[in-house]
Enzyme design. Structure first.
Site, PDB file in Angstrom:
ATOM      1  N   HIS A 107      -1.821 -12.682  -1.126  1.00 12.70           N
ATOM      2  CA  HIS A 107      -3.098 -12.975  -0.467  1.00 12.70           C
ATOM      3  C   HIS A 107      -3.097 -14.348   0.195  1.00 12.70           C
ATOM      4  O   HIS A 107      -4.106 -14.763   0.751  1.00 12.70           O
ATOM      5  CB  HIS A 107      -4.247 -12.891  -1.482  1.00 12.70           C
ATOM      6  N   THR A 108      -1.984 -15.029   0.129  1.00 15.25           N
ATOM      7  CA  THR A 108      -1.867 -16.282   0.886  1.00 15.25           C
ATOM      8  C   THR A 108      -1.725 -15.993   2.380  1.00 15.25           C
ATOM      9  O   THR A 108      -1.891 -16.887   3.200  1.00 15.25           O
ATOM     10  CB  THR A 108      -0.666 -17.112   0.396  1.00 15.25           C
ATOM     11  N   HIS A 160       0.825  -1.209   0.000  1.00 18.30           N
ATOM     12  CA  HIS A 160       0.000   0.000   0.000  1.00 18.30           C
ATOM     13  C   HIS A 160       0.859   1.259   0.000  1.00 18.30           C
ATOM     14  O   HIS A 160       0.425   2.300  -0.515  1.00 18.30           O
ATOM     15  CB  HIS A 160      -0.939  -0.006   1.206  1.00 18.30           C
ATOM     16  N   SER A 211       5.173   7.017   3.116  1.00 17.33           N
ATOM     17  CA  SER A 211       4.091   7.975   3.387  1.00 17.33           C
ATOM     18  C   SER A 211       2.912   7.305   4.083  1.00 17.33           C
ATOM     19  O   SER A 211       2.133   7.966   4.772  1.00 17.33           O
ATOM     20  CB  SER A 211       3.620   8.641   2.083  1.00 17.33           C
ATOM     21  N   ASP A 213      -6.865 -17.379   2.824  1.00 14.70           N
ATOM     22  CA  ASP A 213      -6.814 -18.737   2.277  1.00 14.70           C
ATOM     23  C   ASP A 213      -6.735 -19.742   3.421  1.00 14.70           C
ATOM     24  O   ASP A 213      -6.797 -19.370   4.596  1.00 14.70           O
ATOM     25  CB  ASP A 213      -5.698 -18.905   1.223  1.00 14.70           C
ATOM     26  N   GLY A 227       4.894   6.106  -4.671  1.00 15.07           N
ATOM     27  CA  GLY A 227       6.115   5.318  -4.642  1.00 15.07           C
ATOM     28  C   GLY A 227       6.458   4.864  -3.231  1.00 15.07           C
ATOM     29  O   GLY A 227       5.757   5.168  -2.267  1.00 15.07           O
ATOM     30  N   GLU A 264      -2.656   8.945   4.674  1.00 12.62           N
ATOM     31  CA  GLU A 264      -2.984   7.694   3.975  1.00 12.62           C
ATOM     32  C   GLU A 264      -3.494   6.606   4.909  1.00 12.62           C
ATOM     33  O   GLU A 264      -4.430   5.880   4.587  1.00 12.62           O
ATOM     34  CB  GLU A 264      -1.741   7.161   3.236  1.00 12.62           C
ATOM     35  N   ASP A 293       2.669 -19.833   1.208  1.00 14.48           N
ATOM     36  CA  ASP A 293       2.780 -20.944   0.263  1.00 14.48           C
ATOM     37  C   ASP A 293       1.952 -20.651  -0.980  1.00 14.48           C
ATOM     38  O   ASP A 293       1.476 -19.531  -1.167  1.00 14.48           O
ATOM     39  CB  ASP A 293       2.330 -22.250   0.937  1.00 14.48           C
TER      40      ASP A 293
END
Length: 315
Positions: free
Chosen positions: A187-188, A62, A72, A240, A68, A84, A247
């Site tokens: 997202h594992t 994020h 921040s 997951d 970049g 943020e 993994d």
């Protein structure tokens, strides 16, 4: 179209000019203990809270996607000016204290030398490694930024994005479809709140209440956790089946219709990304190799201009 082409060229230049300035040996003379110090802070926090690795990895992602990799995302809001971390997409970010603790320890050893952005990049690497994932040499030399606006978090790729939206979001930052699939493997690790996937389990479209691409058994489970008009703030589900282990289970589940976000399912709607999903589902080694290349690439996106003495403050 010409304007878009020029903008893309500028972004590519910024990305690769910054990448060329980074070096794995950047602190070899000025702060040789930095990696050891950061690793210790991440390890200590993870021993007390197993959600820390997922939080640090997401925080790095994020950060890099807004202005970049300039740390921040670590800055605190000031008065009515929201930073943020207080933007809608970042409300659930946590474990900022890990970076703060690491920064304090680094400052005690090497005052004014190491950027918060580098500490965050190192912490994300350590988080993945501690979760059973790969490790890698982190190019260093990032600088910190001074600007952090909550409204800019709208630029982050959302869990409801389709493949065209995802491709555009990543390409604007010099990242390819291959990078998209590899980095989605992050997202594992982690947990999703109901608001991130309720579009798939309630009022999906005018004819169907549930997204037909979602495995019915998972849909039923998610609906029981997140009923319509759910008001439980912290309700949600693991991303997951092995949500604290880095993994390739994410890709295997994706092929079975057992991942949570629309943006995950979207990876199966393009021939190139679908082929990569299958490749990483079949080989954890290939996934790890691709992930390392892509996170180094993402982590090299141009960012700030200075070394902040306090990661949450501009001084």
């Amino acid at each position: 179209m010409a304007g878009i082409g020029i903008a893309m060229l500028i972004m590519w230049c910024l990305t690769w000019c910054m990448a060329s300035a980074l070096s794995v040996k950047y602190y070899e003379q000025t702060c040789p203990q930095v990696e050891h110090i950061v690793a210790g802070a991440v390890h200590k926090a993870t021993m007390n809270d197993k959600t820390v690795p997922a939080a640090l990895l997401r925080m790095h992602f994020h950060d890099c996607f807004i202005r970049g990799c300039d740390a921040s995302v670590l800055l605190e809001s000031k008065g009515k000016k929201k930073a943020e971390k207080d933007g809608p997409a970042n409300i659930s970010l946590h474990a900022f204290y890990v970076i703060e603790n690491a920064k304090k320890a680094v400052e005690a050893e090497c005052p004014g030398v190491v950027s918060c952005a580098d500490i965050l990049a190192l912490a994300a690497r350590d988080a993945v490694a501690l979760s059973g994932g790969p490790t890698w040499e982190v190019p260093k030399g990032r600088k910190d930024g001074r600007i952090s606006n909550a409204i800019e978090t709208r630029q982050l790729p959302a869990p409801v994005f389709n493949i065209s939206q995802l491709e555009q979001s990543f390409s604007e930052r010099g990242l390819s479809l291959k990078d998209l699939v590899a980095l989605s493997g992050g997202h594992t690790l982690g947990f999703a709140h109901c608001s991130s996937f309720e579009n798939r389990i309630h009022n999906f479209n005018a004819k169907q209440d549930i997204d037909p691409s979602l495995n019915p058994s998972l849909a039923a489970k998610l609906r029981s956790i997140c009923p319509a008009h759910n008001k439980m703030k912290n309700a949600g589900a693991p991303l997951d089946s092995t949500s604290t282990t880095f993994d390739n289970a994410y890709y295997k589940l994706l092929l079975q219709g057992n991942t949570i976000f629309s943006s995950d399912q979207a990876l199966l709607t393009h021939p190139k990304t679908k082929a990569l999903v299958s490749k990483y589902a079949a080989s954890q080694k290939e996934f790890h190799r691709a992930f390392v290349k892509s996170i180094i690439k993402m982590g090299s996106i141009n960012g700030g201009t200075e070394i902040r003495l306090h990661c949450k403050l501009v001084r």
